[in-house]
Scaffold this motif. Structure first.
Motif, PDB file in Angstrom:
ATOM      1  N   PHE B  92       0.821  -1.207   0.000  1.00  0.00           N
ATOM      2  CA  PHE B  92       0.000   0.000   0.000  1.00  0.00           C
ATOM      3  C   PHE B  92       0.856   1.258   0.000  1.00  0.00           C
ATOM      4  O   PHE B  92       1.864   1.326   0.689  1.00  0.00           O
ATOM      5  N   PHE B  94      -0.154   5.362   0.564  1.00  0.00           N
ATOM      6  CA  PHE B  94      -1.268   6.277   0.793  1.00  0.00           C
ATOM      7  C   PHE B  94      -0.851   7.710   0.489  1.00  0.00           C
ATOM      8  O   PHE B  94       0.327   7.981   0.249  1.00  0.00           O
ATOM      9  N   GLN B  95      -1.843   8.608   0.549  1.00  0.00           N
ATOM     10  CA  GLN B  95      -1.520  10.013   0.293  1.00  0.00           C
ATOM     11  C   GLN B  95      -0.502  10.510   1.307  1.00  0.00           C
ATOM     12  O   GLN B  95       0.437  11.201   0.965  1.00  0.00           O
ATOM     13  N   PHE B  96      -0.720  10.131   2.571  1.00  0.00           N
ATOM     14  CA  PHE B  96       0.271  10.467   3.586  1.00  0.00           C
ATOM     15  C   PHE B  96       1.150   9.243   3.787  1.00  0.00           C
ATOM     16  O   PHE B  96       0.692   8.105   3.665  1.00  0.00           O
ATOM     17  N   HIS B  97       2.394   9.510   4.075  1.00  0.00           N
ATOM     18  CA  HIS B  97       3.370   8.410   4.065  1.00  0.00           C
ATOM     19  C   HIS B  97       3.100   7.368   5.132  1.00  0.00           C
ATOM     20  O   HIS B  97       3.354   6.201   4.965  1.00  0.00           O
ATOM     21  N   PHE B  98       2.554   7.822   6.304  1.00  0.00           N
ATOM     22  CA  PHE B  98       2.303   6.897   7.414  1.00  0.00           C
ATOM     23  C   PHE B  98       3.530   6.081   7.783  1.00  0.00           C
ATOM     24  O   PHE B  98       3.431   4.881   8.052  1.00  0.00           O
ATOM     25  N   LEU B 100       6.436   5.062  10.466  1.00  0.00           N
ATOM     26  CA  LEU B 100       6.522   5.117  11.925  1.00  0.00           C
ATOM     27  C   LEU B 100       7.572   6.174  12.275  1.00  0.00           C
ATOM     28  O   LEU B 100       8.723   6.062  11.873  1.00  0.00           O
ATOM     29  N   PRO B 101       7.177   7.193  13.034  1.00  0.00           N
ATOM     30  CA  PRO B 101       8.061   8.350  13.228  1.00  0.00           C
ATOM     31  C   PRO B 101       9.354   8.027  13.983  1.00  0.00           C
ATOM     32  O   PRO B 101      10.347   8.722  13.817  1.00  0.00           O
ATOM     33  N   PHE B 103      11.112   5.315  13.727  1.00  0.00           N
ATOM     34  CA  PHE B 103      11.972   4.369  13.015  1.00  0.00           C
ATOM     35  C   PHE B 103      12.673   5.081  11.853  1.00  0.00           C
ATOM     36  O   PHE B 103      12.092   5.952  11.213  1.00  0.00           O
ATOM     37  N   ARG B 160       8.662   0.698   1.187  1.00  0.00           N
ATOM     38  CA  ARG B 160       8.047  -0.179   2.184  1.00  0.00           C
ATOM     39  C   ARG B 160       6.967  -1.044   1.542  1.00  0.00           C
ATOM     40  O   ARG B 160       6.824  -2.227   1.861  1.00  0.00           O
TER      41      ARG B 160
END
Lengths: 412, 251
Positions: B92, B94-98, B100-101, B103, B160
């Motif tokens: 996947f 998405f529009q926002f990277h998502f 984990l901040p 890492f 990812r």
């Protein structure tokens, strides 16, 4: 490191102060619980020690548990026999010498014969009813602490003085007599003798100090008109905790009522049970409150990490992984708190152990009775860990149920 | 890969949100996707394009109809099995990277690999570094998301998505929050994934330039497929990116 634990660690690492507060909350809970358990159990042990020092571990009395069966009932196969007059028996333990000899051969402890009876002491026109116990001085020393409680004179003076009497200091006060005075003792069977008070004791138990006297067994048998009779055998065991089974064995062997200290103080044992229930309730309450701290921080993390949860779920992490992350966080806080709490609890106990008290009546210095047991630490830590796991699991379960689509949509 | 079984198939898929007034997100959609396709899904807001993507990606479950992956129905899978399927076969973006901040870029890419747990740490590290380098991020392996630019973050997110070598990449507005230069970069990366690696990329987008440059365009209106047109491969080849195909951006 394992992936799940790795993620959990980053969550906790990111919020040092909050994590520290939660850990401190658990540590306080565990520490105070340990201190309370130590103090409660310590005082209980101390009380029991004091109690069983003053009373026999087992007392064989000249009584039976159940009324004896009358010969008539054995002869006739009747439902009920009216108007029977029970046979008069001379009270006392039959063949006491034989019993004592038998006990001394196998019993792990010491045995002393008593003859206990009522008598009135008269001095300077005052009458005072007291319980007079006839003792064998050397045997009595082994089964009771009366020797340590002597204020004036000593038990040995009973052996060297004809008709000697040792009484509680309260008896002396009430009679207005002092050691060395002559008093008149009248027994229920009408025997009157002059006695010399050769000593006094103070046990701390008011009933004894104000109403108990000791004389030689032989002398007691004379004033009670019961030649060679013993009505009580006191036993002090090497192992206090064996008293109940041994008492049961003695009772079945000799037929006389043998009462252990636990049975004699049944009400007290119940009181201790209730005290322990109260203690564990309070301990549980403290730790549940500490659990709320964990619940708070974990549910806050789950809210802040909603995006992370959503992306992990969309990447293919099952719900169980998400739950595990937060339960691990709760457990980590709980474990750190427990560890710190054990140290804190031990330190508190040590500090309390330093506190000294002085009672007005006695000049001796008393310290708080504390009991150290690995169990206190294990139970408090175990409970803290349990509540930490639940506190982590509750918000984790809700977080894991989040639908990633809702969060991804919400962010867009 | 080319045994004739389609990679992904929606058969009569309808998704209705239950409620006092039930809302139909998508209605009776049947589409087949093969291997190596670059597909864009367009449509006005609320036309159900994202909803369709989530249904295709097993993030949501259709009210009626079925989604097949490699010819196998996913209707009977439970949550955990769907998660496992996503892990292995779907990536996947998405529009926002998502990301984990906490890492690093490398760790973020390794996340799905570690979850799958088929390779040892050294292999996973090398593989993740390779993916990031291929996307031009070899200088930023150990930076955390907040130390990267928006375009770099999105490229990490693409890496990812590729971590477990899935045949299918689903992208929801992958360039929606990027400037035009980054948009172009991400588009080229996605195109390369399709052309060089034979993966299928399905991207929801509202950018006509982007859509025009894909080989197949599906247009949704009110939860239904209004148009499903395949551009000739030749014209797709000629166009190198959304900017170059700006003039064709009409569908």
């Amino acid at each position: 490191m394992h992936l799940i634990a790795d993620i959990a660690a980053t969550h906790i690492r990111g919020r040092g102060r909050q994590t520290f507060l939660s850990i401190a909350g658990v540590a306080m809970g565990v520490g105070f619980s340990i201190m309370m358990a130590s103090l409660m159990q310590g005082s209980q042990e101390d009380f029991i020690d004091t109690l069983i020092d003053t009373i026999p571990h087992i007392a064989i009395e000249d009584e039976e548990r159940h009324p004896p069966v009358q010969p008539a009932s054995m002869t006739f196969d009747a439902v009920k026999i009216e108007g029977l007059r029970p046979r008069e028996k001379l009270r006392g333990i039959r063949n006491a010498d034989g019993i004592i000899a038998s006990l001394e051969s196998w019993l792990p402890g010491d045995v002393a014969p008593n003859l206990t009876g009522q008598a009135v002491i008269r001095y300077a026109g005052k009458d005072l009813s007291v319980t007079v116990v006839g003792i064998d001085v050397d045997a009595e020393r082994l089964v009771s602490t009366i020797d340590d409680d002597m204020r004036e004179g000593s038990l040995d003076d009973l052996n060297t003085t004809a008709n000697g009497l040792v009484v509680g200091d309260g008896v002396l006060d009430r009679l207005g007599a002092k050691v060395g005075d002559l008093v008149t003792v009248t027994s229920p069977v009408g025997v009157v003798r002059k006695f010399k008070i050769v000593g006094s004791f103070h046990t701390g138990a008011v009933a004894n100090d104000n109403g108990l006297g000791y004389t030689l067994l032989k002398t007691a048998q004379v004033i009670q008109d019961k030649a060679n009779v013993v009505n009580r055998i006191r036993i002090r065991l090497d192992d206090v905790n064996a008293s109940t089974p041994i008492a049961a064995r003695l009772e079945s062997q000799f037929g006389y009522k043998a009462e252990s200290w636990e049975e004699a103080n049944e009400g007290l044992m119940e009181a201790f049970l209730i005290r322990n229930i109260i203690m564990f309730t309070v301990v549980a309450a403290i730790l549940i409150v500490a659990g709320f701290g964990i619940f708070n921080i974990i549910s806050q993390i789950t809210h802040e990490k909603a995006h992370d949860i959503a992306i992990m779920k969309s990447l293919g992490f099952p719900e169980s992984d998400i739950i595990r992350i937060f339960v691990i966080e709760g457990l980590a806080i709980g474990a750190a708190g427990s560890l710190l709490g054990c140290v804190f609890g031990f330190a508190l106990c040590q500090a309390l152990g330093q506190v000294e008290f002085e009672f007005a009546a006695t000049t001796e210095v008393t310290r708080l009775p504390l009991m150290y047991s690995v169990w206190h630490y294990a139970i408090a830590s175990g409970f803290a860990l349990g509540s930490a796991a639940v506190a982590g699991w509750l918000p984790a379960r809700n977080a894991a149920r989040l639908n990633p689509v809702d969060i991804i949509r919400g962010a867009a | 890969m080319t045994d004739g079984t389609p990679l992904l198939e929606a058969r009569g898929v309808t998704r209705i949100l239950p409620g006092i007034v039930p809302v139909t997100l998508v209605e009776n959609i049947s589409i087949v996707f093969g291997h190596g396709e670059f597909v864009s899904i367009t449509g006005p807001s609320g036309s159900g394009k994202s909803s369709l993507l989530y249904l295709l990606g097993l993030l949501d479950v259709p009210t009626t109809g079925e989604v097949f992956i490699n010819g196998v129905s996913t209707a009977e899978l439970n949550k955990t099995e769907r998660a496992e399927t996503r892990l292995k076969t779907i990536g996947f973006v998405f529009q926002f990277h998502f990301l984990l901040p906490e890492f690093s870029a490398l760790d973020n890419v390794m996340l799905p690999m570690r979850k799958l747990g088929l390779r040892d740490a050294v292999e996973m590290r090398e593989s993740a570094a390779g993916l990031l380098s291929a996307l031009g991020l070899e200088e930023h392996l150990h930076k955390r998301p907040d130390q990267l630019s928006g375009g770099q973050r999105q490229r990490v997110a693409v890496a990812r998505a590729l971590a477990n070598d899935p045949p299918l990449i689903l992208a929801d507005e992958p360039t929606g929050s990027l400037d035009s230069r980054s948009t172009e970069q991400v588009f080229h990366i996605l195109k390369k994934i399709v052309d060089n690696e034979g993966r299928t990329v399905i991207a929801v987008t509202h950018e006509m330039d982007f859509a025009a440059a894909t080989e197949r365009r599906i247009h949704l209106v009110d939860g239904r497929v209004a148009q499903d047109e395949a551009q000739s491969p030749a014209s797709a080849m000629r166009g190198g990116g959304p900017e170059a195909l700006g003039s064709h951006a009409q569908s």
